[in-house]
Design a protein around this motif. Structure first.
Motif, mmCIF file in Angstrom:
data_model
loop_
_atom_site.group_PDB
_atom_site.id
_atom_site.type_symbol
_atom_site.label_atom_id
_atom_site.label_comp_id
_atom_site.label_asym_id
_atom_site.label_seq_id
_atom_site.Cartn_x
_atom_site.Cartn_y
_atom_site.Cartn_z
ATOM 1 N N GLN A 26 85.269 56.149 -50.838
ATOM 2 C CA GLN A 26 86.881 55.348 -51.714
ATOM 3 C C GLN A 26 87.135 54.171 -50.262
ATOM 4 O O GLN A 26 87.591 53.318 -50.849
ATOM 5 C CB GLN A 26 87.685 56.162 -51.903
ATOM 6 N N VAL A 27 87.205 54.353 -49.365
ATOM 7 C CA VAL A 27 88.321 53.589 -47.906
ATOM 8 C C VAL A 27 86.497 52.199 -48.358
ATOM 9 O O VAL A 27 87.187 51.197 -48.086
ATOM 10 C CB VAL A 27 87.703 54.303 -46.851
ATOM 11 N N ALA A 51 87.569 49.520 -51.249
ATOM 12 C CA ALA A 51 89.000 49.293 -50.762
ATOM 13 C C ALA A 51 88.418 48.096 -50.064
ATOM 14 O O ALA A 51 89.166 46.829 -50.068
ATOM 15 C CB ALA A 51 89.429 50.260 -50.551
ATOM 16 N N PHE A 52 87.560 48.331 -48.701
ATOM 17 C CA PHE A 52 87.268 47.094 -48.045
ATOM 18 C C PHE A 52 86.390 46.108 -47.914
ATOM 19 O O PHE A 52 87.023 45.025 -48.181
ATOM 20 C CB PHE A 52 86.506 48.175 -46.873
ATOM 21 N N ILE A 112 89.219 43.770 -50.882
ATOM 22 C CA ILE A 112 89.603 42.957 -50.818
ATOM 23 C C ILE A 112 88.887 41.982 -48.907
ATOM 24 O O ILE A 112 88.596 40.823 -49.405
ATOM 25 C CB ILE A 112 90.020 43.232 -49.076
ATOM 26 N N MET A 118 98.507 43.384 -54.639
ATOM 27 C CA MET A 118 99.209 44.543 -55.341
ATOM 28 C C MET A 118 97.772 45.859 -55.762
ATOM 29 O O MET A 118 98.069 47.503 -55.701
ATOM 30 C CB MET A 118 100.088 44.545 -56.712
ATOM 31 N N MET A 169 95.443 44.944 -53.899
ATOM 32 C CA MET A 169 95.196 45.830 -52.844
ATOM 33 C C MET A 169 95.790 46.905 -52.169
ATOM 34 O O MET A 169 95.041 48.314 -51.752
ATOM 35 C CB MET A 169 95.507 44.701 -51.632
ATOM 36 N N PHE A 170 97.109 47.275 -52.710
ATOM 37 C CA PHE A 170 97.921 47.997 -51.946
ATOM 38 C C PHE A 170 97.488 49.190 -53.062
ATOM 39 O O PHE A 170 98.063 50.733 -52.862
ATOM 40 C CB PHE A 170 99.655 47.742 -52.767
ATOM 41 N N LEU A 180 94.990 50.355 -54.253
ATOM 42 C CA LEU A 180 93.409 50.739 -53.913
ATOM 43 C C LEU A 180 94.072 52.024 -52.515
ATOM 44 O O LEU A 180 93.015 52.668 -52.125
ATOM 45 C CB LEU A 180 92.550 50.097 -53.539
ATOM 46 N N GLY A 181 94.280 51.238 -52.295
ATOM 47 C CA GLY A 181 94.373 51.779 -50.710
ATOM 48 C C GLY A 181 95.540 53.403 -50.259
ATOM 49 O O GLY A 181 94.791 53.483 -49.985
ATOM 50 N N TYR A 182 95.805 52.967 -51.625
ATOM 51 C CA TYR A 182 97.373 54.192 -51.730
ATOM 52 C C TYR A 182 96.140 55.011 -52.546
ATOM 53 O O TYR A 182 96.781 56.519 -51.826
ATOM 54 C CB TYR A 182 98.190 53.537 -53.042
ATOM 55 N N GLY A 242 93.044 55.721 -52.508
ATOM 56 C CA GLY A 242 91.999 56.102 -50.851
ATOM 57 C C GLY A 242 93.149 57.561 -50.492
ATOM 58 O O GLY A 242 92.319 58.360 -49.705
ATOM 59 N N PHE A 243 94.167 56.557 -49.631
ATOM 60 C CA PHE A 243 95.309 57.783 -49.016
ATOM 61 C C PHE A 243 95.996 59.247 -49.474
ATOM 62 O O PHE A 243 95.173 59.905 -48.644
ATOM 63 C CB PHE A 243 96.505 56.585 -48.336
#
Lengths: 534, 310
Positions: B11-12, B15-16, B19, B71, B73-74, B76-78, B80-81
């Motif tokens: 998942q990380v 996102a990478f 981006i 948004m 990107m945010f 995807l990060g959220y 995964g987080f």
């Protein structure tokens, strides 16, 4: 007074160098800052080269671990506190803000020279700290608690030096805010003010509002160290995360202190060489203010891995992404300024374009860091090191050099060799990207920062990066040699060699002491090319 | 290192790469556009500059599109987080103790180790404590790290989905030997893990076991000394017992036999006689840190290492 005498030729009350270090002329102070900062930069860059040399092989290459730790700390302290923070505002802000506003000087000329004295005092205290007491600090430039409190090295003097530098910065900020509010020439409404001045204005507010916070924080660390009171050290009842919050509440907006005036320079260079009005004046001007405001609420993105609450991490990640929007707006407006222009390709323009390229990489890599999941992986790795060098050096540094090439004829009345300037820029570009792009790759592969030793499989990347540092170092000296040669032997510069439209191009090169015989009156926007404005 | 050894690692990476690809497209576009302008709108090809200087439509366009992109990107990060932070309730709890410059792990049954060994496909939650300064527990192959902050209990959870041995590093600068503060995490199949679990308890007993605990605990000897023959910062302790060693004393070389008296002296007052080849890496003196009984136990452990070359 004879207005035809330029500021650097004028007979002053004191002889020789004293005519400079006691001068209240904003232009002389700008030059003082330029020379001081250039000197510190050579020191900081040399330390960087030594660090890269140590990274050439795993294990020991040339220095011991403690020396290496001191090297990266001192490199960071010099580069951040002595160069990028004061950088553009104190060199070009001092020299050009009053001229661009059509004023004879800043609002408080005596405070202005005081700020240089404080800068030098702070710098010398910090540097002296390397040689007395426990020796050079080994804490990293961020001085994180509780490590800093436990370190046996001399951290009190560098911190106190940084505290004094903060005061210098506040004074410059106050001076610029007052100057911009009170000393614009007749006709220069806010929306007719040059964009460089807008960048300085946004920055000045951060300097005045955020600097006191870090000032107090540094003093608290000194108190804790000297009087043993528990503010940040948990073994004495303190909170190490409190330190990080206080530190970054200033030090993140400080990133914008560094970059906004640099962006201002780019906004000056592009319309001049495109021979075209800037595209989206208001968007660029107001986006500076937006970046300064939003940028003050994103500090905790430096702390995504500290154990701060998950909700806080989510909120700060979201806010961080908002800063990307006004930044993007600036870049698109710059591109639109080029479009349809009648472009004259000269060194300052090339610097501006290289700035856009490298700053974009800095910005895009910043989004990986703002994204929560990816940040947990790359936080505190070489990825971060690569990222902030792309913004601070590839961005701000190249903007500053672009500004230097843009205003050099005005400041010193001499022209430089276009050919050698381009060779220097090419060398810097190749060296810079070889050095730092490989850091991004290493970081993504999991190479932590501030590592004296590393695992063998990173060596190829480290070697490539080190080779980049040699190329970059050669470029720096080539560039400096090029400009010093121009200063000594260059041809005489015209008043307006580039066809610029802002007020500094309407007076002789170098400018007379009083700048203007008569205070000018402004009718058109700063980059509009009509009604006799070039 | 390219393994995605934890359940959330892919998942990380998604996102990478999202981006990365968006950035590459934008950067290429921006660069080509600049080059195009330099060519098409050069002074020579376009002597008269255009006069337009703004467009509400364009300003809106390049505000709205980047907003949408960031948004995504945010988000995807959220997403995964959340996976990285929501530890399942049935996670095995392992305590992690960080100090300058080593890691120690404590299992639910009280076993203490200096390497992390975990079962495959089982959620593990690390509760992490620091005894001195801030450290950061980082497993690149898992794409995750969390600082270990004195005075706080921080956690990091994972479910390892790939067998193997991966690096564990300290990612928060913590002083002289920061870059040596590393260990490994070994991901074993359930049966292998169970065998390891039994084995480590049976392996060593009595005073020698106490010595081993001091070696990994109070003494933190393993930060600089290995027990498997490899050279870390100091000499290995494997096979040291009763061996002949060259030391430098008062600037002169001297041969000693590593007996009880020598080892005792070497712990309490290490700079007096330094093993040849290690003169540049001073060891801390343990006078006042370890008492008579501790040292006795350490000697037993070193004996055990000598008798038992494992």
């Amino acid at each position: 007074m004879d207005v035809s005498v330029s500021y650097n030729q004028e007979k002053t009350a004191y002889p020789g160098i004293f005519g400079w270090i006691f001068s209240t002329d904003h232009k002389r102070i700008g030059v003082l800052y330029l020379l001081s900062i250039a000197t510190f930069f050579i020191v900081g860059a040399s330390i960087g080269v030594v660090m890269r040399l140590e990274m050439l092989t795993p294990g020991q290459t040339i220095v011991q671990p403690r020396t290496y730790n001191a090297l990266f700390t001192v490199h960071g302290v010099i580069m951040i506190f002595l160069i990028v923070l004061p950088g553009v505002p104190s060199i070009f802000g001092n020299f050009f803000l009053p001229i661009q506003l059509g004023a004879k000087d800043v609002a408080f000329p005596k405070l202005n020279i005081l700020s240089w004295w404080l800068y030098m005092t702070g710098a010398l205290i910090a540097v002296a700290g390397l040689f007395v007491g426990g020796g050079a600090p080994d804490t990293g430039w961020t001085f994180y608690a509780p490590y800093t409190l436990k370190s046996a090295t001399n951290i009190v003097m560098p911190l106190f030096g940084a505290f004094i530098l903060g005061i210098s910065s506040i004074i410059t900020g106050l001076n610029f805010i007052t100057t911009i509010h009170r000393m614009r020439c007749p006709g220069m409404t806010w929306n007719k003010m040059p964009l460089f001045a807008w960048g300085l204005y946004a920055t000045a507010w951060i300097q005045v509002l955020a600097n006191p916070i870090v000032g107090i924080t540094l003093l608290l660390v000194i108190f804790e160290k000297v009087f043993d009171i528990g503010v940040f050290d948990p073994s004495k009842g303190g909170d190490p995360l409190l330190y990080q919050h206080l530190f970054w509440i200033y030090s993140h907006p400080a990133v914008y202190i560094m970059i906004l005036p640099g962006m201002g320079i780019i906004s000056e260079i592009l319309p001049t060489f495109s021979k075209k009005n800037i595209f989206g004046y208001k968007a660029i001007a107001y986006s500076s203010m937006l970046i300064a405001i939003i940028g003050s609420f994103v500090w905790a993105h430096h702390m995504f891995t500290t154990g701060m609450s998950d909700i806080a991490r989510i909120v700060f990640s979201f806010l961080t992404f908002l800063v990307a929007i006004p930044t993007g707006v600036k870049i698109f407006n710059w591109l639109a300024t080029l479009y349809g222009g009648s472009i004259e390709v000269k060194t300052p323009l090339l610097y501006a374009l290289v700035f856009i390229f490298q700053f974009c990489i800095g910005g895009f890599t910043g989004m990986i860091l703002g994204t929560l999941s990816t940040d947990l992986h790359v936080h505190d790795t070489y990825y971060v090191v690569g990222h902030f060098h792309y913004t601070m050096f590839g961005g701000l540094g190249f903007a500053l050099l672009g500004g230097l090439y843009y205003w050099f004829p005005k400041m010193f009345g001499k022209m430089y060799s276009e050919k050698h300037s381009r060779i220097a820029l090419g060398t810097l570009f190749v060296g810079f990207n070889t050095l730092y792009f490989h850091m991004l790759i290493m970081g993504w592969l999991g190479m932590p920062r501030r590592y004296y030793d590393y695992l063998g499989y990173f060596q190829t990347l480290h070697v490539t990066s080190t080779i980049g540092s040699w190329i970059l170092f050669v470029g720096i000296f080539y560039m400096m040699g090029n400009l010093i040669h121009a200063g000594l032997k260059g041809e005489k510069a015209q008043a307006n060699p580039w066809g610029g439209t802002t007020l500094e191009w309407k007076i002789s090169s170098p400018p007379p002491t009083e700048n203007f015989e008569e205070i000018p009156e402004v009718v058109y926007g700063p980059y509009e090319r009509k009604g006799g404005q070039e | 290192m390219r393994s995605q050894a934890a359940s959330y690692a892919s998942q990380v990476d998604v996102a990478f790469w999202f981006i990365f690809i968006v950035s590459t497209i934008l950067l290429t576009g921006i660069t080509l556009f600049m080059i195009f302008c330099l060519y098409r709108y050069s002074k020579k090809r376009n002597p008269t500059p255009a006069t337009f200087d703004g467009s509400i439509f364009l300003e809106t366009l390049w505000t709205v599109i980047p907003t949408i992109l960031v948004m995504i990107m945010f988000y995807l990060g959220y997403e995964g987080f959340l996976s990285m932070r929501q530890a399942p309730a049935d996670s095995m709890i392992i305590k992690v103790y960080a100090r300058m410059w080593n890691w120690r792990f404590e299992y639910p049954d009280g076993r203490k180790t200096d390497k992390l060994v975990v079962p495959l496909n089982k959620p593990v939650k690390l509760l992490m404590y620091s005894e001195d300064v801030i450290h950061s527990f980082y497993i690149p192959a898992f794409r995750n790290k969390e600082d270990v902050v004195p005075g706080r209990e921080n956690f990091l959870w994972f479910k390892a989905i790939e067998e193997g041995t991966f690096d564990v590093l300290c990612a928060e600068y913590c002083g002289d030997l920061h870059s040596y503060m590393s260990t490994t995490i070994e991901v074993l199949k359930q049966e292998e893990y169970e065998a390891w679990e039994k084995g480590i308890v049976l392996e060593i007993k009595g005073e020698a076991l106490k010595g081993k605990e001091i070696f990994h605990g109070k003494g933190a000897c393993m930060a600089c000394h290995s027990v498997d023959g490899s050279k870390i910062l100091g000499p290995t302790l494997k096979g040291l017992w009763n061996s002949k060693t060259i030391v430098i004393q008062d600037g002169k070389e001297r041969e000693v036999v590593a007996n009880e008296d020598y080892i005792k002296e070497a712990i309490l007052n290490p700079s007096k006689a330094i093993t040849k080849g290690y003169e540049n890496i001073p060891m801390n003196a343990y006078k006042g840190i370890l008492d008579e009984k501790d040292i006795k136990a350490l000697v037993e452990y070193i004996k055990y290492l000598g008798d038992n070359p494992k």
